[in-house]
Design a protein around this motif. Sequence first.
Motif, PDB file in Angstrom:
ATOM      1  N   GLN A 130       1.751   9.340  -5.977  1.00 16.53           N
ATOM      2  CA  GLN A 130       2.236  10.694  -5.715  1.00 16.53           C
ATOM      3  C   GLN A 130       3.282  11.145  -6.746  1.00 16.53           C
ATOM      4  O   GLN A 130       3.379  12.312  -7.046  1.00 16.53           O
ATOM      5  N   ASN A 183       0.827  -1.202   0.000  1.00 20.65           N
ATOM      6  CA  ASN A 183       0.000   0.000   0.000  1.00 20.65           C
ATOM      7  C   ASN A 183       0.867   1.260   0.000  1.00 20.65           C
ATOM      8  O   ASN A 183       0.589   2.212  -0.728  1.00 20.65           O
ATOM      9  N   ILE A 221       0.908   4.217  -2.851  1.00 24.06           N
ATOM     10  CA  ILE A 221       0.720   5.643  -2.530  1.00 24.06           C
ATOM     11  C   ILE A 221       1.884   6.451  -3.094  1.00 24.06           C
ATOM     12  O   ILE A 221       1.687   7.487  -3.722  1.00 24.06           O
TER      13      ILE A 221
END
Length: 132
Positions: A130, A122, A126
């Motif tokens: 980004q 996870n 992320i």
Amino acid sequence: MLIVAVNTGIVIFAHGSSVPSANDAVRAVAHATAAAGAFDRVETAFLEAQPNLADAVARLADSGVTRILVVPYFLTLGIHLQRDLPILIAQLAQAHPNVQIRVTPPLDGHPAMGQALLDRANAALIDWKQKA
């Protein structure tokens, strides 16, 4: 549930590396374990780095603990845990007859392992999002 263990020390026992930061990571886990406060003493030991298991057990025995749990910081029950560790434990039991020494299972099979892997995946997703 965390059980407070009187007169019990633990050794976080890892393979060890010639890369110092790898060994420092194990020491950080041991420090966090000690900070949890359930054990009188927490030491680190390495199969192929310093301190070794004999040194860690001697420090614990000299501090007055009467029981030592060796907690392998290994993912699976590989050759080092199946062959090498039992020999080391037998030698240490003879060297410290007034101390009970037991070994816990490795990390494999612990219910938190799956969640730890999902957390890593996870975090990578992320980061990926980004940077996109």
